[in-house]
Write a protein that holds these residues in place. Structure first.
Motif, short mmCIF file in Angstrom:
data_model
loop_
_atom_site.label_atom_id
_atom_site.label_comp_id
_atom_site.label_asym_id
_atom_site.label_seq_id
_atom_site.Cartn_x
_atom_site.Cartn_y
_atom_site.Cartn_z
N LEU A 142 -4.13 4.16 9.83
CA LEU A 142 -4.97 5.12 9.51
C LEU A 142 -5.50 5.10 8.12
CD1 LEU A 142 -2.78 6.76 7.15
CD2 LEU A 142 -1.22 6.87 8.95
N SER A 143 -5.23 3.98 7.24
CA SER A 143 -5.88 4.02 6.02
C SER A 143 -7.23 3.50 6.15
CB SER A 143 -5.01 3.08 4.97
OG SER A 143 -3.53 3.64 4.94
N ASP A 144 -8.10 3.91 5.08
CA ASP A 144 -9.66 3.35 4.78
C ASP A 144 -9.64 2.15 4.01
OD1 ASP A 144 -10.82 5.47 6.34
OD2 ASP A 144 -9.73 6.77 4.80
N ILE A 145 -8.64 2.31 2.90
CA ILE A 145 -9.02 1.12 1.83
C ILE A 145 -7.49 0.54 1.62
CG2 ILE A 145 -9.57 0.49 -0.37
CD1 ILE A 145 -11.73 2.79 -0.47
N PHE A 146 -7.26 -0.71 1.46
CA PHE A 146 -5.93 -1.03 1.11
C PHE A 146 -6.08 -1.91 -0.64
CE2 PHE A 146 -2.71 -4.41 0.43
CZ PHE A 146 -1.77 -3.89 0.68
N THR A 147 -5.26 -1.59 -1.18
CA THR A 147 -5.62 -2.05 -2.74
C THR A 147 -4.34 -3.00 -2.99
OG1 THR A 147 -4.54 -0.14 -3.99
CG2 THR A 147 -6.82 -0.13 -3.53
N LEU A 148 -4.29 -3.92 -3.87
CA LEU A 148 -3.46 -4.77 -4.49
C LEU A 148 -3.90 -5.10 -5.66
CD1 LEU A 148 -0.54 -5.75 -3.76
CD2 LEU A 148 -1.51 -7.92 -3.12
N THR A 149 -3.40 -4.38 -6.69
CA THR A 149 -3.74 -4.78 -8.34
C THR A 149 -2.86 -5.42 -9.18
OG1 THR A 149 -2.90 -2.24 -8.68
CG2 THR A 149 -5.25 -2.47 -8.26
N SER A 150 -2.29 -6.45 -8.54
CA SER A 150 -1.30 -7.33 -9.27
C SER A 150 -1.91 -8.25 -10.44
CB SER A 150 -0.61 -8.41 -8.07
OG SER A 150 -0.13 -7.68 -7.25
N TYR A 151 -1.15 -8.39 -11.43
CA TYR A 151 -1.47 -9.34 -12.40
C TYR A 151 -1.21 -10.79 -11.94
CZ TYR A 151 -2.11 -5.24 -15.16
OH TYR A 151 -2.76 -4.39 -16.08
N ALA A 152 -0.46 -11.07 -11.09
CA ALA A 152 0.07 -12.34 -10.61
C ALA A 152 0.43 -12.35 -9.26
CB ALA A 152 1.01 -12.95 -11.25
N GLU A 153 -0.18 -13.14 -8.27
CA GLU A 153 0.09 -13.40 -7.00
C GLU A 153 0.18 -14.69 -6.57
OE1 GLU A 153 1.34 -11.39 -4.47
OE2 GLU A 153 1.11 -9.27 -5.51
N GLY A 154 1.26 -15.04 -5.32
CA GLY A 154 0.66 -16.11 -4.55
C GLY A 154 -0.46 -16.00 -3.55
N LEU A 155 -0.21 -15.91 -2.19
CA LEU A 155 -0.82 -15.53 -1.27
C LEU A 155 -0.29 -14.44 -0.44
CD1 LEU A 155 -3.50 -16.06 0.29
CD2 LEU A 155 -2.16 -17.65 2.05
N PRO A 156 -0.70 -13.09 -1.04
CA PRO A 156 0.00 -12.00 -0.47
C PRO A 156 0.01 -11.60 1.17
CG PRO A 156 -1.50 -11.68 -2.35
CD PRO A 156 -1.92 -12.83 -1.71
N TRP A 183 1.28 11.63 10.30
CA TRP A 183 1.62 11.61 8.90
C TRP A 183 0.88 12.53 8.07
CZ3 TRP A 183 4.88 7.66 6.79
CH2 TRP A 183 4.96 6.66 7.81
N HIS A 184 0.60 13.73 8.80
CA HIS A 184 0.12 14.89 8.15
C HIS A 184 -0.99 14.76 7.24
CE1 HIS A 184 3.57 16.63 10.02
NE2 HIS A 184 4.39 15.76 9.40
N ILE A 185 -1.98 13.92 7.57
CA ILE A 185 -2.96 13.70 6.71
C ILE A 185 -4.52 14.09 7.38
CG2 ILE A 185 -4.40 11.79 5.47
CD1 ILE A 185 -1.94 10.43 5.43
N ASP A 186 -5.30 14.85 6.88
CA ASP A 186 -6.55 15.40 7.58
C ASP A 186 -7.48 14.13 7.94
OD1 ASP A 186 -9.43 16.62 7.30
OD2 ASP A 186 -8.06 18.36 7.67
N LEU A 187 -8.09 14.35 8.68
CA LEU A 187 -9.19 13.19 9.28
C LEU A 187 -10.21 12.85 8.15
CD1 LEU A 187 -9.71 13.27 13.01
CD2 LEU A 187 -8.83 11.26 11.68
N LYS A 188 -10.48 14.16 7.34
CA LYS A 188 -11.58 14.13 6.56
C LYS A 188 -11.25 13.39 5.15
CE LYS A 188 -13.95 18.22 8.22
NZ LYS A 188 -14.17 19.57 7.84
N THR A 189 -9.90 13.34 4.98
CA THR A 189 -9.24 12.58 3.68
C THR A 189 -9.67 11.22 3.73
OG1 THR A 189 -7.86 14.49 3.72
CG2 THR A 189 -7.31 12.34 2.29
N GLN A 190 -9.96 10.55 2.63
CA GLN A 190 -10.03 9.31 2.67
C GLN A 190 -8.83 8.63 1.77
OE1 GLN A 190 -13.06 7.50 3.54
NE2 GLN A 190 -13.95 9.36 4.14
N VAL A 191 -8.13 7.62 2.98
CA VAL A 191 -7.00 7.17 2.34
C VAL A 191 -6.95 6.03 1.69
CG1 VAL A 191 -4.50 6.53 3.38
CG2 VAL A 191 -5.88 8.51 4.19
N VAL A 192 -6.25 5.69 0.54
CA VAL A 192 -5.88 4.47 -0.01
C VAL A 192 -4.62 3.98 -0.12
CG1 VAL A 192 -6.33 3.20 -2.19
CG2 VAL A 192 -8.10 4.84 -1.41
N LEU A 193 -4.31 2.98 0.38
CA LEU A 193 -2.99 2.42 0.68
C LEU A 193 -2.44 1.03 -0.30
CD1 LEU A 193 -0.20 2.37 2.40
CD2 LEU A 193 -1.40 0.70 4.05
#
Length: 227
Positions: A115-129, A35-45
């Protein structure tokens, strides 16, 4: 409400995932290269529909607070807010830190979670994502707004982190906190994130529990009928 109105038993079958598919992979370096991402880069998905409810702008504002960090934000999904968000990326001068990936296949999602370090979900409303369940099953450290049934997935500070909707400062602080952790500290949260899903939100277990519940209910009804 259904039980009260219809005088019947209600059993909730929660969102779940196949944890034999969505799981940690042991070739992160190869995935980063693909995916052309350096190993040193912190990835947020983040993976979501791009509309106002999902609060992707909150993630972008949080990223703006982290200019000194070597971070790449991957946004998977599409929707009515995509052009607005792309304009926001340009306005905030984040072009080198944000990639819009559009819709992706199930296999591609597996790779992106891994390949990601952190996963974010910044919704204002959800069920069980479901995407949050998938990400945690792959060992991503989750940060999500405490809405809907998110608290059924994340115990704050134990297997991930929660925050108030719209709190981009809080989000940037939590991302920074994770980035400052030792490898062992991160590994502990990742392990607990997957454990939570395997134990409580694995599709096979959910289906088996539902079948047993139905069998028990039918047996009780049959017994009552014979009496």
């Amino acid at each position: 409400k259904i039980e009260g109105e219809h005088k019947c038993q209600v059993v909730v079958s929660p969102s779940s995932t196949d944890t034999s598919f969505f799981k940690p992979l042991d070739h992160k370096a190869k995935l980063r290269e693909k995916w052309h991402i350096d190993l040193k880069t912190q990835v947020v998905l983040t993976v979501c529909r791009l509309d106002k409810n999902k609060g992707v702008d909150v993630l972008l504002r949080a990223l703006q607070q982290l200019r000194n960090q070597e971070i790449k934000v991957l946004i998977v999904g599409d929707g009515t807010e995509r052009k607005t968000l792309e304009t926001m990326v340009t306005t905030l001068d984040l072009q080198n830190k944000v990639v819009f990936l559009g819709h992706r296949s199930k296999m591609e999602l597996l790779e992106l979670y891994n390949l990601s370090d952190i996963f974010t979900l910044t919704s204002y409303a959800e069920g069980l994502p479901r995407v949050l369940i998938e990400a945690m099953a792959c060992g991503c450290i989750p940060i999500a707004t405490d809405v809907g049934s998110v608290s059924a997935l994340i115990a704050n500070g134990h297997n991930g982190f929660t925050l108030t909707p719209g709190d981009y400062i809080g989000l940037s602080d939590k991302i920074e906190k994770i980035l400052a952790m030792s490898g062992e500290e991160r590994k502990q949260i990742q392990t607990m994130a997957r454990y939570t899903i395997v134990e409580n939100f694995d599709s096979k277990k959910i289906w088996e529990d539902m079948v047993e519940t139905i069998k028990t209910s039918v047996a009780l009804q049959h017994k009552d009928y014979n009496n």
